[in-house]
Design an enzyme around this catalytic site. Structure first.
Site, PDB file in Angstrom:
ATOM      1  N   LYS A   1       0.852  -1.191   0.000  1.00 40.72           N
ATOM      2  CA  LYS A   1       0.000   0.000   0.000  1.00 40.72           C
ATOM      3  C   LYS A   1       0.882   1.232   0.000  1.00 40.72           C
ATOM      4  O   LYS A   1       1.487   1.576   1.016  1.00 40.72           O
ATOM      5  CB  LYS A   1      -0.925   0.051   1.220  1.00 40.72           C
ATOM      6  CG  LYS A   1      -1.983   1.144   1.026  1.00 40.72           C
ATOM      7  CD  LYS A   1      -2.506   1.748   2.291  1.00 40.72           C
ATOM      8  CE  LYS A   1      -1.696   2.902   2.808  1.00 40.72           C
ATOM      9  NZ  LYS A   1      -1.693   4.120   1.969  1.00 40.72           N
TER      10      LYS A   1
ATOM     11  N   GLU B   1      10.304  16.119  15.074  1.00 41.60           N
ATOM     12  CA  GLU B   1      10.658  15.921  13.675  1.00 41.60           C
ATOM     13  C   GLU B   1       9.754  16.850  12.845  1.00 41.60           C
ATOM     14  O   GLU B   1       8.541  16.640  12.763  1.00 41.60           O
ATOM     15  CB  GLU B   1      10.414  14.472  13.261  1.00 41.60           C
ATOM     16  CG  GLU B   1      10.807  14.238  11.824  1.00 41.60           C
ATOM     17  CD  GLU B   1      10.413  12.867  11.316  1.00 41.60           C
ATOM     18  OE1 GLU B   1       9.257  12.458  11.515  1.00 41.60           O
ATOM     19  OE2 GLU B   1      11.268  12.215  10.698  1.00 41.60           O
TER      20      GLU B   1
ATOM     21  N   VAL C   1       2.098   6.422  13.761  1.00 36.59           N
ATOM     22  CA  VAL C   1       1.423   5.302  13.080  1.00 36.59           C
ATOM     23  C   VAL C   1       2.177   4.007  13.374  1.00 36.59           C
ATOM     24  O   VAL C   1       1.561   2.951  13.546  1.00 36.59           O
ATOM     25  CB  VAL C   1       1.264   5.564  11.563  1.00 36.59           C
ATOM     26  CG1 VAL C   1       0.611   4.369  10.890  1.00 36.59           C
ATOM     27  CG2 VAL C   1       0.426   6.806  11.301  1.00 36.59           C
ATOM     28  N   GLY C   2       3.506   4.090  13.501  1.00 36.48           N
ATOM     29  CA  GLY C   2       4.285   2.897  13.875  1.00 36.48           C
ATOM     30  C   GLY C   2       3.783   2.319  15.193  1.00 36.48           C
ATOM     31  O   GLY C   2       3.660   1.105  15.355  1.00 36.48           O
TER      32      GLY C   2
ATOM     33  N   GLY D   1       7.075   5.081   7.963  1.00 34.09           N
ATOM     34  CA  GLY D   1       6.263   6.289   8.121  1.00 34.09           C
ATOM     35  C   GLY D   1       6.489   6.894   9.488  1.00 34.09           C
ATOM     36  O   GLY D   1       7.560   6.724  10.084  1.00 34.09           O
ATOM     37  N   SER D   2       5.463   7.557   9.991  1.00 28.72           N
ATOM     38  CA  SER D   2       5.646   8.320  11.229  1.00 28.72           C
ATOM     39  C   SER D   2       5.678   7.397  12.451  1.00 28.72           C
ATOM     40  O   SER D   2       5.114   6.302  12.448  1.00 28.72           O
ATOM     41  CB  SER D   2       4.516   9.330  11.370  1.00 28.72           C
ATOM     42  OG  SER D   2       3.287   8.641  11.358  1.00 28.72           O
ATOM     43  N   THR D   3       6.310   7.886  13.490  1.00 31.84           N
ATOM     44  CA  THR D   3       6.409   7.111  14.730  1.00 31.84           C
ATOM     45  C   THR D   3       5.028   6.864  15.323  1.00 31.84           C
ATOM     46  O   THR D   3       4.754   5.783  15.849  1.00 31.84           O
ATOM     47  CB  THR D   3       7.363   7.832  15.705  1.00 31.84           C
ATOM     48  OG1 THR D   3       8.683   7.782  15.132  1.00 31.84           O
ATOM     49  CG2 THR D   3       7.414   7.173  17.065  1.00 31.84           C
TER      50      THR D   3
ATOM     51  N   CYS E   1      13.543  11.160   6.308  1.00 36.98           N
ATOM     52  CA  CYS E   1      13.625  10.632   7.673  1.00 36.98           C
ATOM     53  C   CYS E   1      15.033  10.799   8.243  1.00 36.98           C
ATOM     54  O   CYS E   1      15.203  10.920   9.445  1.00 36.98           O
ATOM     55  CB  CYS E   1      13.195   9.179   7.700  1.00 36.98           C
ATOM     56  SG  CYS E   1      14.074   8.188   6.490  1.00 36.98           S
TER      57      CYS E   1
ATOM     58  N   GLU F   1      10.268   1.399  10.185  1.00 36.49           N
ATOM     59  CA  GLU F   1      11.237   2.470   9.887  1.00 36.49           C
ATOM     60  C   GLU F   1      10.507   3.777  10.117  1.00 36.49           C
ATOM     61  O   GLU F   1       9.642   4.137   9.311  1.00 36.49           O
ATOM     62  CB  GLU F   1      11.678   2.392   8.428  1.00 36.49           C
ATOM     63  CG  GLU F   1      12.349   1.106   8.054  1.00 36.49           C
ATOM     64  CD  GLU F   1      13.852   1.185   8.174  1.00 36.49           C
ATOM     65  OE1 GLU F   1      14.479   0.139   8.211  1.00 36.49           O
ATOM     66  OE2 GLU F   1      14.368   2.310   8.239  1.00 36.49           O
TER      67      GLU F   1
HETATM   68  P1  NAD Z   1       2.517   8.460   7.764  1.00 39.35           P
HETATM   69  O1  NAD Z   1       2.856   7.643   8.947  1.00 39.35           O
HETATM   70  O2  NAD Z   1       1.417   9.421   7.883  1.00 39.35           O
HETATM   71  O3  NAD Z   1       2.135   7.536   6.524  1.00 39.35           O
HETATM   72  C1  NAD Z   1       2.987   6.510   6.066  1.00 39.35           C
HETATM   73  C2  NAD Z   1       2.136   5.461   5.415  1.00 39.35           C
HETATM   74  O4  NAD Z   1       1.282   4.910   6.389  1.00 39.35           O
HETATM   75  C3  NAD Z   1       1.228   5.967   4.283  1.00 39.35           C
HETATM   76  O5  NAD Z   1       1.110   4.979   3.291  1.00 39.35           O
HETATM   77  C4  NAD Z   1      -0.105   6.132   5.005  1.00 39.35           C
HETATM   78  O6  NAD Z   1      -1.218   6.012   4.139  1.00 39.35           O
HETATM   79  C5  NAD Z   1      -0.060   4.976   5.976  1.00 39.35           C
HETATM   80  N1  NAD Z   1      -0.906   5.140   7.154  1.00 39.35           N
HETATM   81  C6  NAD Z   1      -1.408   6.287   7.689  1.00 39.35           C
HETATM   82  N2  NAD Z   1      -2.169   5.995   8.771  1.00 39.35           N
HETATM   83  C7  NAD Z   1      -2.126   4.644   8.927  1.00 39.35           C
HETATM   84  C8  NAD Z   1      -2.674   3.739   9.870  1.00 39.35           C
HETATM   85  N3  NAD Z   1      -3.444   4.144  10.887  1.00 39.35           N
HETATM   86  N4  NAD Z   1      -2.402   2.433   9.745  1.00 39.35           N
HETATM   87  C9  NAD Z   1      -1.605   1.996   8.758  1.00 39.35           C
HETATM   88  N5  NAD Z   1      -1.074   2.778   7.816  1.00 39.35           N
HETATM   89  C10 NAD Z   1      -1.321   4.103   7.911  1.00 39.35           C
HETATM   90  O7  NAD Z   1       3.878   9.124   7.310  1.00 39.35           O
HETATM   91  P2  NAD Z   1       4.113  10.072   6.060  1.00 39.35           P
HETATM   92  O8  NAD Z   1       3.531  11.384   6.418  1.00 39.35           O
HETATM   93  O9  NAD Z   1       3.684   9.417   4.804  1.00 39.35           O
HETATM   94  O10 NAD Z   1       5.702  10.119   6.045  1.00 39.35           O
HETATM   95  C11 NAD Z   1       6.405  10.909   6.911  1.00 39.35           C
HETATM   96  C12 NAD Z   1       6.940  10.135   8.090  1.00 39.35           C
HETATM   97  O11 NAD Z   1       7.579   8.955   7.643  1.00 39.35           O
HETATM   98  C13 NAD Z   1       7.999  10.882   8.854  1.00 39.35           C
HETATM   99  O12 NAD Z   1       7.788  10.721  10.223  1.00 39.35           O
HETATM  100  C14 NAD Z   1       9.293  10.207   8.455  1.00 39.35           C
HETATM  101  O13 NAD Z   1      10.338  10.302   9.338  1.00 39.35           O
HETATM  102  C15 NAD Z   1       8.853   8.823   8.255  1.00 39.35           C
HETATM  103  N6  NAD Z   1       9.752   8.132   7.328  1.00 39.35           N
HETATM  104  C16 NAD Z   1      10.642   7.251   7.841  1.00 39.35           C
HETATM  105  C17 NAD Z   1      11.544   6.612   6.998  1.00 39.35           C
HETATM  106  C18 NAD Z   1      12.542   5.636   7.527  1.00 39.35           C
HETATM  107  O14 NAD Z   1      13.133   4.893   6.738  1.00 39.35           O
HETATM  108  N7  NAD Z   1      12.783   5.609   8.820  1.00 39.35           N
HETATM  109  C19 NAD Z   1      11.514   6.870   5.645  1.00 39.35           C
HETATM  110  C20 NAD Z   1      10.598   7.791   5.159  1.00 39.35           C
HETATM  111  C21 NAD Z   1       9.708   8.408   6.026  1.00 39.35           C
END
Ligand code: NAD
Length: 500
Positions: free
Chosen positions: A188, A396, A245-246, A241-243, A298, A264
């Site tokens: 996704k 961040e 959502v992680g 993605g973001s911490t 990131c 990540e």
């Molecule tokens: P995000 O967490 O909002 O979204 C990331 C992904 O998760 C998207 O595909 C989004 O649709 C999905 N998502 C959103 N809510 C969700 C949920 N409840 N359950 C499951 N999936 C969900 O992050 P973003 O705004 O797309 O990206 C920015 C963030 O990502 C920053 O915090 C950045 O540091 C982090 N990031 C980390 C790395 C790494 O390798 N560590 C790389 C790139 C980005």
């Protein structure tokens, strides 16, 4: 497309995509469609279906069947490698097309997008070798009657959720490694940058990947993403993605099937500069580290921690560099920094710039929205007089905003660098090997750069300490992450009886 001589323009019509399940593209039909506008040009560029949870179930079932019947995991590593190498060749042939859509949906400069696609070719080539190199272990030292074998087996169906900042690069840091392990997957992508993931699905099909091995379901995080985290038939979830959502991925895994997680997440990465560094190099590296990809990275070096004796001089050097960066149209070959990817991110960055000033930090340069008549752009920004409890120093921001703090001793530099909940990346600039090694060994970060920043490739693993995540992607570890380890004990000869 002739990359150099022809001025690139946005498309006159948005490109329509279907989502991809069991080897075919499914048009949106009655589903809602998300129309993505280029953040650099404000014109619609792609139309992507908003899939339903039923679509996800069909995609997971397809990946499950493809895994269970061993059409992929049952192949020899060499046969999997052949598909990955063929995919690399097709990516090379479609290099310009991929870079163009990446640039349009994300807002990053075309030259940078091209370089990233080049890096992705290397990921596929390297991972193809790992498909052949993946192996277990054996124990011949257990006595004459026992032999031990350790096997690595693919973990099963992988769910892969990716963000919008490096849609193709982050995808390619994972997909070839997942495929090398023998897993099947459902991807996704971020809802705002789905195009190049769908293009990759087409490429892999052409390269000979069996139907059902890779599926792409497009849609929002709150519906499809959340449903993936809770899905009972996904064996492992790789989330970038973001911490925040992680954190919800961890909770959902515990409430569903305890799926294995690779995470990540975010970072607030230090750039430590000692007075004995080549300050010219360091200023250039620090400017690159915060402005590259508009700081939506990131691993952006967003906290400059500089030795006090050179702090003012060095901040001035960095400000000069930041002021000279060519910000502008992502489709212009000369652009170094493009548009901010989403409206929401644009508002977040501007609100942090306002907050930094309210909290008492001094704006040295940037801090403003740049007006090019279209799109959303922010000038690379530098704050001094920053305290470690200010939001701009702690959070961040995910934008081109750099803070400066200063230190006197090596220990103080290490303490300041570690003063964060994150541990994703760090850089140190010094010509003194002792300082470089002390800092590298004591600062908690999954990726480290000495006298450089943001470099990388397919060989070295990526991942974070602390709240920056779990597990590693890329390198041999990037394949091993997607395997389970099985220990096999084999008795040789007649068993000595337990019951007489
Ligand atoms: P995000 O967490 O909002 O979204 C990331 C992904 O998760 C998207 O595909 C989004 O649709 C999905 N998502 C959103 N809510 C969700 C949920 N409840 N359950 C499951 N999936 C969900 O992050 P973003 O705004 O797309 O990206 C920015 C963030 O990502 C920053 O915090 C950045 O540091 C982090 N990031 C980390 C790395 C790494 O390798 N560590 C790389 C790139 C980005």
């Amino acid at each position: 497309m002739d990359a150099v001589s022809k001025k690139l323009m946005p498309p006159t019509q948005p490109r329509e995509f279907g989502f991809y399940v069991d080897g075919r593209f499914i048009p949106p039909g009655k589903r809602e469609v998300f129309e993505r506008a280029s953040p650099g040009h404000d014109v619609p560029v792609t139309r992507i279906p908003k899939c339903t949870e039923d679509d996800l179930d069909v995609a997971v079932a397809s990946a499950r069947l493809a895994f269970e019947d061993r059409r992929w995991s049952g192949l020899a590593g060499g046969d999997r490698a052949a598909v990955l190498l063929k995919a690399a060749e097709i990516i090379r042939a479609r290099h310009e097309e991929i870079a163009y859509w990446e640039c349009l949906e994300n807002g990053k400069p075309i030259a940078q997008a091209r370089a990233e696609v080049g890096g992705c070719i290397g990921m596929f080539e390297y991972a193809s070798g790992l498909a052949r190199a993946l192996h277990g272990d054996s124990f011949n030292n257990l006595g004459d009657s026992m032999f031990g074998i350790v096997t690595r087996e693919p973990v099963g169906v992988v769910g892969l959720i990716t963000p919008w900042n490096f849609p193709f690069l982050i995808l390619c840091e994972r997909v070839p490694y997942i495929l090398a392990s023998g897993c099947t997957l459902v991807v996704k992508p971020s809802e705002v940058t789905s195009a190049t993931t769908l293009i990759l699905a087409e490429i892999l099909s052409e390269a000979g990947l069996p139907d059902g091995v890779m599926n792409v379901v497009t849609g929002s995080g709150s519906t499809i993403g959340q449903a993936m985290t809770e899905h009972m038939d996904i064996d492992m979830l790789s989330f970038t993605g973001s911490t925040n959502v992680g954190r919800s991925c961890v909770a959902a895994s515990g409430k569903s099937n305890f799926k294995k997680l690779g995470l990540e997440l975010g970072g607030k990465n230090p750039q430590i500069v000692f007075a004995d560094a080549d300050l010219e190099d360091a200023a250039d590296g620090v400017a690159f580290g915060i402005a590259f990809n508009t700081g939506q990275c990131c691993v952006s070096g967003s906290r400059l921690i500089v030795e006090r004796s050179v702090a003012d001089e060095f901040a001035g050097m960095v400000a000069d560099k930041l002021a000279k960066i060519r910000v502008g149209d992502p489709l212009d070959e000369q652009t170094q920094v493009g548009a901010i990817t989403t409206d929401a991110q644009n508002r977040t960055i501007m609100s942090y710039i306002e907050r930094g000033q309210k909290e008492g930090a001094t704006l040295v340069c940037g801090g403003v929205q740049l007006d090019f008549g279209q799109g959303q752009y922010i000038a690379p920004t530098l704050f001094k007089d920053v305290d470690s409890d200010m939001a701009i120093a702690k959070d961040e921001i995910f934008g081109p905003v750099l803070t400066v703090q200063s230190f006197e001793t090596v220990d103080e530099a290490i303490q300041m660098a570690n003063d964060t909940v994150y541990g994703l990346a760090a850089s140190v600039w010094t010509k003194n090997i002792d300082k470089a090694l002390m800092v590298t060994r004591q600062v908690q970060a999954g990726r480290f750069w000495v006298n450089t920043t943001l470099s990388g490739g397919p060989e070295l693993p990526l991942g974070g300490f602390k709240q920056s995540g779990w597990g590693r992607e890329a390198g041999m570890m990037g394949v091993e992450e997607y395997t389970q380890v099985k220990s096999v004990h084999i008795e040789i000869g007649k068993r000595s009886p337990w019951v007489a």
